[in-house]
Motif scaffolding. Structure first.
Motif, PDB file in Angstrom:
ATOM      1  N   ASN A  12     -75.626 -58.359 -28.639  1.00  0.00           N
ATOM      2  CA  ASN A  12     -76.316 -59.659 -28.678  1.00  0.00           C
ATOM      3  C   ASN A  12     -76.397 -60.328 -27.310  1.00  0.00           C
ATOM      4  N   MET A  13     -75.270 -60.353 -26.576  1.00  0.00           N
ATOM      5  CA  MET A  13     -75.266 -61.056 -25.286  1.00  0.00           C
ATOM      6  C   MET A  13     -76.072 -60.321 -24.234  1.00  0.00           C
ATOM      7  N   ALA A  14     -75.943 -58.975 -24.214  1.00  0.00           N
ATOM      8  CA  ALA A  14     -76.732 -58.216 -23.237  1.00  0.00           C
ATOM      9  C   ALA A  14     -78.218 -58.444 -23.494  1.00  0.00           C
ATOM     10  N   SER A  35     -76.443 -49.117 -21.359  1.00  0.00           N
ATOM     11  CA  SER A  35     -75.890 -48.026 -22.171  1.00  0.00           C
ATOM     12  C   SER A  35     -75.359 -48.631 -23.458  1.00  0.00           C
ATOM     13  N   TYR A  38     -74.595 -47.084 -30.111  1.00  0.00           N
ATOM     14  CA  TYR A  38     -75.233 -47.052 -31.428  1.00  0.00           C
ATOM     15  C   TYR A  38     -76.724 -46.720 -31.281  1.00  0.00           C
ATOM     16  N   ASN A  57     -72.051 -43.877 -20.455  1.00  0.00           N
ATOM     17  CA  ASN A  57     -71.972 -44.875 -19.382  1.00  0.00           C
ATOM     18  C   ASN A  57     -72.004 -44.280 -17.978  1.00  0.00           C
ATOM     19  N   SER A  70     -70.612 -55.779 -21.011  1.00  0.00           N
ATOM     20  CA  SER A  70     -71.014 -56.647 -22.126  1.00  0.00           C
ATOM     21  C   SER A  70     -70.643 -56.018 -23.462  1.00  0.00           C
ATOM     22  N   ALA A  98     -64.690 -62.278 -23.360  1.00  0.00           N
ATOM     23  CA  ALA A  98     -63.801 -63.428 -23.548  1.00  0.00           C
ATOM     24  C   ALA A  98     -62.347 -62.990 -23.413  1.00  0.00           C
ATOM     25  N   ASN A 120     -73.176 -68.224 -21.870  1.00  0.00           N
ATOM     26  CA  ASN A 120     -73.369 -68.493 -23.300  1.00  0.00           C
ATOM     27  C   ASN A 120     -74.738 -68.010 -23.774  1.00  0.00           C
ATOM     28  N   GLN A 121     -74.866 -67.952 -25.077  1.00  0.00           N
ATOM     29  CA  GLN A 121     -75.981 -67.241 -25.715  1.00  0.00           C
ATOM     30  C   GLN A 121     -77.376 -67.794 -25.385  1.00  0.00           C
ATOM     31  N   GLY A 172     -68.876 -71.515 -23.978  1.00  0.00           N
ATOM     32  CA  GLY A 172     -69.014 -70.129 -24.431  1.00  0.00           C
ATOM     33  C   GLY A 172     -69.220 -70.075 -25.938  1.00  0.00           C
TER      34      GLY A 172
END
Ligand code: NDP
Ligand code: A1CAB
Length: 268
Positions: A12-14, A35, A38, A57, A70, A98, A120-121, A172
């Motif tokens: 999600n963050m990447a 990379s 899934y 990776n 990430s 985190a 943050n998102q 965050g």
């Protein structure tokens, strides 16, 4: 080294950061590599963002000097152990995990220059709030490289590492509290007869407008609250209810809980 930046873990963050970076024009999609373990996620990210996404990776470590970690905090050790042989002293590693301290990160990648970030998102809409701390080997130029990314997608401050837990508690984790407020305000609107769509848009725009007012005027939030509260009017009735039900106390305790959890994660 053909890529400007590489993200290990395309979650999600990447996705949010890469979208922000491309939208703002800092790097183009063909300058970014990622990379991801899934397979369906690899396909989704490659198609959605137009970047190169690999299963392993190693390719990434060989393709770029600027690596963003990430993955989830508990995956960091395994990820760095897996690419240790490819990490050189001119690699800059930016960790967004985190609670994972600079000392821990430096013990896993002793040759590398490391900067720990709490973003943050909302970086996906170029409205992120981030803070960072530099590791022992990171230079001012490295900090500028990281700042360029963080400032492209929002605001950022350099802080002492001991304050990153507090940053995590406020900004965050903070978008989750704001989303809960928007959802609840929308529920209130629906209770009073508005359509869900109109209620959610009014609620979200209200938080956006209040936030812009504080950032653009520099006024104290308490002063602006007083301006909205007309004597004997509607708002002060609602403010009394919020004080009775402990809104301020709930938010202060929420920030403390998230910060304490971040500090606890750092002890592992
Ligand atoms: N979510 C947020 O708002 C914020 C998150 N953070 C930090 O950002 C980091 C990522 O969070 P988030 O994006 O939410 O998490 P996600 O779980 O969405 O993303 C992590 C991704 O990395 C994948 N992954 C796991 N192991 C590897 C590996 N060895 N190599 C490559 N990819 C791997 C995961 O796959 P799989 O799921 O299959 O394991 C997953 O897709 C965390 O450390 C978090 O603390 C910081 C600020 C805000
Ligand atoms: O909940 C978490 O642990 C991550 C870090 C900050 C926001 N999300």
């Amino acid at each position: 080294m053909t890529k400007k930046i590489g993200f290990i873990g395309a979650g999600n963050m990447a996705e949010a950061m890469i979208k922000g970076i491309i939208d703002t024009g800092l790097y183009t999609s063909d300058e970014i590599i990622a990379s991801e373990v899934y397979a369906p996620r690899r396909k989704y990210i490659a198609e959605k963002l137009g970047i190169e996404v690999h299963e392993g990776n190693e390719v990434l470590a060989k393709s770029t000097k600027f690596i963003v970690l990430s993955v989830k905090p508990q995956q960091i050790e395994e990820v760095l152990a897996g690419i240790k042989g490819h990490l050189k002293k001119d690699h800059l590693i930016m960790s967004i995990a985190a609670g994972v301290t600079l000392a821990t990160l430096e013990s896993y990648a002793p040759l590398c220059k490391i900067i720990r970030v709490m973003p943050n998102q909302p970086c996906m809409v170029l409205a992120s709030a981030s803070a960072f701390s530099r590791g022992t080997k990171a230079t001012s130029e490295d900090c500028s490289t990281v700042e360029n990314v963080l400032k492209a997608v929002g605001i950022c401050y350099e802080v002492k590492e001991s304050l990153l837990d507090a940053v995590t508690g406020v900004s965050g984790s903070g978008p989750a509290y704001a989303y809960m407020m928007i959802e609840a305000l929308s529920d209130g609107g629906v209770l009073m007869g508005l359509s869900r769509d109109v209620a959610t848009k009014l609620a979200a725009q209200t938080l956006l407008g209040a936030a812009k007012t504080i950032l653009e005027t520099g006024e104290h939030p308490g002063k602006m609250k007083d301006i909205v509260c007309s004597p004997g009017g509607t708002t002060i009735e609602a403010v009394k209810v919020l004080e009775d039900l402990g809104l301020r106390s709930a938010l202060i305790n929420a920030v403390e809980a998230a910060a304490l959890k971040s500090a606890e994660m750092g002890k592992k």
